[in-house]
Design a protein around this motif. Structure first.
Motif, mmCIF file in Angstrom:
data_model
loop_
_atom_site.group_PDB
_atom_site.id
_atom_site.type_symbol
_atom_site.label_atom_id
_atom_site.label_comp_id
_atom_site.label_asym_id
_atom_site.label_seq_id
_atom_site.Cartn_x
_atom_site.Cartn_y
_atom_site.Cartn_z
ATOM 1 N N PHE A 36 -14.004 18.141 -5.382
ATOM 2 C CA PHE A 36 -12.766 17.386 -5.612
ATOM 3 C C PHE A 36 -12.068 17.974 -6.837
ATOM 4 N N GLY A 37 -10.906 18.615 -6.621
ATOM 5 C CA GLY A 37 -10.228 19.330 -7.691
ATOM 6 C C GLY A 37 -8.776 18.952 -7.863
ATOM 7 N N ARG A 38 -8.056 19.815 -8.587
ATOM 8 C CA ARG A 38 -6.657 19.548 -8.917
ATOM 9 C C ARG A 38 -5.798 19.406 -7.661
ATOM 10 N N PHE A 39 -6.087 20.222 -6.660
ATOM 11 C CA PHE A 39 -5.319 20.130 -5.418
ATOM 12 C C PHE A 39 -5.465 18.757 -4.781
ATOM 13 N N HIS A 40 -6.674 18.233 -4.759
ATOM 14 C CA HIS A 40 -6.901 16.920 -4.152
ATOM 15 C C HIS A 40 -6.205 15.814 -4.955
ATOM 16 N N VAL A 41 -6.151 15.993 -6.276
ATOM 17 C CA VAL A 41 -5.422 15.031 -7.109
ATOM 18 C C VAL A 41 -3.935 15.042 -6.733
ATOM 19 N N LEU A 42 -3.385 16.244 -6.487
ATOM 20 C CA LEU A 42 -1.988 16.351 -6.050
ATOM 21 C C LEU A 42 -1.772 15.631 -4.730
ATOM 22 N N VAL A 43 -2.662 15.857 -3.776
ATOM 23 C CA VAL A 43 -2.544 15.218 -2.462
ATOM 24 C C VAL A 43 -2.585 13.698 -2.605
ATOM 25 N N VAL A 44 -3.547 13.214 -3.364
ATOM 26 C CA VAL A 44 -3.696 11.772 -3.539
ATOM 27 C C VAL A 44 -2.475 11.173 -4.231
ATOM 28 N N THR A 45 -1.939 11.878 -5.235
ATOM 29 C CA THR A 45 -0.802 11.354 -5.989
ATOM 30 C C THR A 45 0.487 11.398 -5.179
ATOM 31 N N ALA A 46 0.783 12.564 -4.614
ATOM 32 C CA ALA A 46 2.053 12.748 -3.909
ATOM 33 C C ALA A 46 2.123 11.988 -2.592
ATOM 34 N N LEU A 47 0.980 11.844 -1.925
ATOM 35 C CA LEU A 47 0.972 11.168 -0.628
ATOM 36 C C LEU A 47 0.505 9.718 -0.743
ATOM 37 N N GLY A 48 -0.506 9.502 -1.566
ATOM 38 C CA GLY A 48 -1.051 8.153 -1.677
ATOM 39 C C GLY A 48 -0.115 7.149 -2.298
ATOM 40 N N VAL A 49 0.969 7.619 -2.909
ATOM 41 C CA VAL A 49 1.937 6.708 -3.531
ATOM 42 C C VAL A 49 2.593 5.788 -2.508
ATOM 43 N N THR A 50 2.459 6.123 -1.231
ATOM 44 C CA THR A 50 2.992 5.243 -0.179
ATOM 45 C C THR A 50 2.478 3.820 -0.338
ATOM 46 N N TRP A 51 1.187 3.704 -0.659
ATOM 47 C CA TRP A 51 0.605 2.363 -0.807
ATOM 48 C C TRP A 51 1.170 1.665 -2.045
ATOM 49 N N VAL A 52 1.482 2.438 -3.082
ATOM 50 C CA VAL A 52 2.122 1.865 -4.267
ATOM 51 C C VAL A 52 3.495 1.323 -3.889
ATOM 52 N N LEU A 53 4.242 2.096 -3.106
ATOM 53 C CA LEU A 53 5.581 1.663 -2.689
ATOM 54 C C LEU A 53 5.511 0.396 -1.838
ATOM 55 N N ASP A 54 4.543 0.359 -0.921
ATOM 56 C CA ASP A 54 4.404 -0.829 -0.077
ATOM 57 C C ASP A 54 4.037 -2.040 -0.920
ATOM 58 N N GLY A 55 3.116 -1.851 -1.880
ATOM 59 C CA GLY A 55 2.752 -2.951 -2.770
ATOM 60 C C GLY A 55 3.940 -3.438 -3.573
ATOM 61 N N LEU A 56 4.760 -2.499 -4.027
ATOM 62 C CA LEU A 56 5.966 -2.848 -4.767
ATOM 63 C C LEU A 56 6.909 -3.675 -3.907
ATOM 64 N N GLU A 57 7.127 -3.214 -2.666
ATOM 65 C CA GLU A 57 8.050 -3.905 -1.767
ATOM 66 C C GLU A 57 7.565 -5.319 -1.432
ATOM 67 N N VAL A 58 6.275 -5.416 -1.073
ATOM 68 C CA VAL A 58 5.729 -6.714 -0.672
ATOM 69 C C VAL A 58 5.750 -7.692 -1.841
ATOM 70 N N THR A 59 5.377 -7.204 -3.031
ATOM 71 C CA THR A 59 5.340 -8.080 -4.201
ATOM 72 C C THR A 59 6.733 -8.549 -4.590
ATOM 73 N N LEU A 60 7.680 -7.637 -4.581
ATOM 74 C CA LEU A 60 9.046 -8.018 -4.919
ATOM 75 C C LEU A 60 9.574 -9.056 -3.934
ATOM 76 N N ALA A 61 9.265 -8.849 -2.652
ATOM 77 C CA ALA A 61 9.724 -9.809 -1.647
ATOM 78 C C ALA A 61 9.148 -11.190 -1.924
ATOM 79 N N GLY A 62 7.864 -11.226 -2.359
ATOM 80 C CA GLY A 62 7.262 -12.511 -2.684
ATOM 81 C C GLY A 62 7.745 -13.068 -4.001
ATOM 82 N N ALA A 63 7.814 -12.198 -5.033
ATOM 83 C CA ALA A 63 8.176 -12.658 -6.371
ATOM 84 C C ALA A 63 9.622 -13.134 -6.456
ATOM 85 N N VAL A 64 10.512 -12.519 -5.670
ATOM 86 C CA VAL A 64 11.926 -12.901 -5.741
ATOM 87 C C VAL A 64 12.282 -13.980 -4.723
ATOM 88 N N ALA A 65 11.263 -14.521 -4.031
ATOM 89 C CA ALA A 65 11.549 -15.529 -3.003
ATOM 90 C C ALA A 65 12.363 -16.687 -3.575
#
Length: 493
Positions: A36-65
């Motif tokens: 597990f090296g720098r390349f895998h960190v790039l993959v996880v960061t650049a692609l895995g951020v999708t889950w961060v975005l979804d968490g942001l969207e879902v939380t905002l939808a709930g928090a701003v209800a």
């Protein structure tokens, strides 16, 4: 070490010269021997951020209800807040199916740019909504982008991460949803403060955060190559080897040792696409038990999360009298428990094993939800105590939900991986998630704690049932190459 394609010897870097559709390659083994090296960190960061975005969207939808209900422009009811959440999930269902089908045909990289672009435009447009219809439409399109992201990203990450790290990495990536949730909760505390922004501008600024974050990630993704596994299956092994050569060279430059050993070879026949009839046969004939496991896990976790989290702000405001602008304080510890679950428990999915850990986390989540629901119905919990209870429950539930995504993305053949992820995500979300926010919105509107407790019991029952099915029919996929977990359809025997 020799490697051949249709009887032709490879070059000294391992890249075969293709003369026919028969390909013999060590690509899968080379990917799995990497540390597990720098390349895998790039993959996880650049692609895995999708889950961060979804968490942001879902939380905002709930928090701003609460803010959406008080907005002079929108003035949404509880039912409309729930319907807007349902629109987001419905978009995610359709987006996952469409973009999942395209991902298996057109490649991982092309689609993860398209889906992120759709998300950027849609979430920015949400901040400009002028009535309920426009708000629901933009939430639908935002969900379509996120649903498409899941299929393109999950398949790509699975195909890059070495087998011995796959379980932990996948769980942590899925758990990063709650980093986005924490960001959304923290942002809501600031943006929904009427002394900072007028009430009708605060929630708009909140939704614009995702677009800004997405722009940064869009630039990072240009450094992530196409999946070598996908390229090989689609008759482009030279490109696959060139990508892997560059990854290995960078790996060595950073001091990682790659053992010089004979690697197992994978033989396949190149194909441009996989017909839907073969997809159907794989899901419902060859791997029908795995399909049962995937559906039970995805439906249970989708109902569990969407029912509770999408309406958590409404429970706090309607039953505990918490001001809408203060909801974020209660979401922060809740998000922390969800992040810690996969981090603490994730390694156990690679050591103790998938079946035992999946069954255990699902069962514990169901039991704890039933107990907390009973205390809520009895009226013995304060808002703080309720939050502590949710935090403990979702410490286990977060690992359980993440393991559901891991299961459906690693236990089916490579040629249908993205579409399989899309199928399970879509069906799980449609059955277990789309109606859940609306149902719980209706239960909350009754003002009855006992009615809401009935909804919690339904969620607990689904989790317990999924635990039993996973323990009986689950796959022991820990530390195994993807090709050993599910033989590719194009394999040449």
């Amino acid at each position: 070490m020799q490697e051949r394609t249709a009887g032709t010897a490879k070059d000294n870097r391992g890249g075969p010269h293709v003369e026919s559709s028969l390909i013999e390659t060590t690509i899968p083994a080379r990917l799995d021997r990497l540390g597990f090296g720098r390349f895998h960190v790039l993959v996880v960061t650049a692609l895995g951020v999708t889950w961060v975005l979804d968490g942001l969207e879902v939380t905002l939808a709930g928090a701003v209800a609460g803010a959406l209900k008080e907005s002079p422009t929108l003035s949404l009811t509880n039912a409309e807040v729930g319907l807007a959440s349902t629109a987001y999930l419905a978009g995610a269902v359709l987006g996952a199916l469409l973009f999942g089908w395209l991902t298996d045909r057109q490649g991982r990289k092309r689609l993860f740019f398209i889906t992120l672009g759709l998300y950027l435009v849609a979430t920015a447009s949400t901040s400009l909504a002028w009535d309920f219809s426009s708000f629901a439409l933009f939430r639908f399109l935002t969900g379509a982008g996120i649903g498409g992201e899941y299929t393109a990203i999950a398949s790509c990450i699975q195909e890059f991460i070495p087998a011995r790290h796959r379980g932990f990495t996948d769980l942590v990536i899925n758990g990063s949803f709650w980093i986005g949730a924490a960001l959304g909760a923290a942002a809501s505390l600031f943006l929904l403060d009427p002394t900072v922004l007028p009430p009708d501008l605060g929630w708009r600024a909140a939704f614009f955060i995702g677009a800004v974050l997405g722009l940064v990630i869009l630039a990072m993704r240009s450094a992530v190559p196409e999946s070598p596994r996908w390229l090989t299956i689609h008759g482009r092994p030279d490109e696959a080897h060139a990508i892997l050569d560059a990854i290995e060279d960078e790996h060595r430059r950073r001091g990682h040792d790659l053992p010089d050993q004979e690697l197992p070879k994978f033989r396949c026949r190149a194909r441009r696409s996989t017909p839907l009839s073969e997809v159907f046969a794989s899901l419902f004939v060859s791997h029908r038990k795995r399909t049962l496991v995937g559906l039970s896990l995805m439906i249970a976790q989708a109902f569990f999360y969407n029912a509770i989290f999408f309406t958590y702000a409404l429970v706090l405001t309607d039953f505990y009298g918490i001001a809408a602008g203060q909801v974020g304080w209660y979401l922060l510890p809740f998000a922390a428990g969800n992040v810690l679950g996969p981090l603490v428990l994730g390694r156990l999915f690679d050591t103790i094993g998938r079946r035992v850990m999946i069954a255990t986390t699902f069962a514990l989540s169901g039991v704890l939800l039933a107990l907390t629901g009973a205390l809520f119905a009895a009226g013995v919990l304060s808002a703080a105590a309720q939050t502590v209870a949710w935090t403990v429950i979702f410490f286990f539930a977060s690992a359980a939900a993440s393991s559901a995504y891991l299961t459906v993305s690693e236990t089916f053949p490579l040629e249908i991986r993205a579409l399989a992820i899309a199928f399970f995500y879509a069906v799980g979300t449609a059955i277990g998630g789309v109606g859940a926010p609306w149902l719980f919105g209706v239960l909350i509107d009754t003002g009855s704690r006992l009615s809401l407790f009935g909804g919690y019991l339904l969620g607990a029952s689904l989790m317990a049932g999924a635990a039993l099915i996973a323990f009986r029919y689950g796959v022991d996929a820990e530390r195994k190459p993807l090709e050993a977990v599910a033989l590719p359809l194009s394999t040449a025997e």
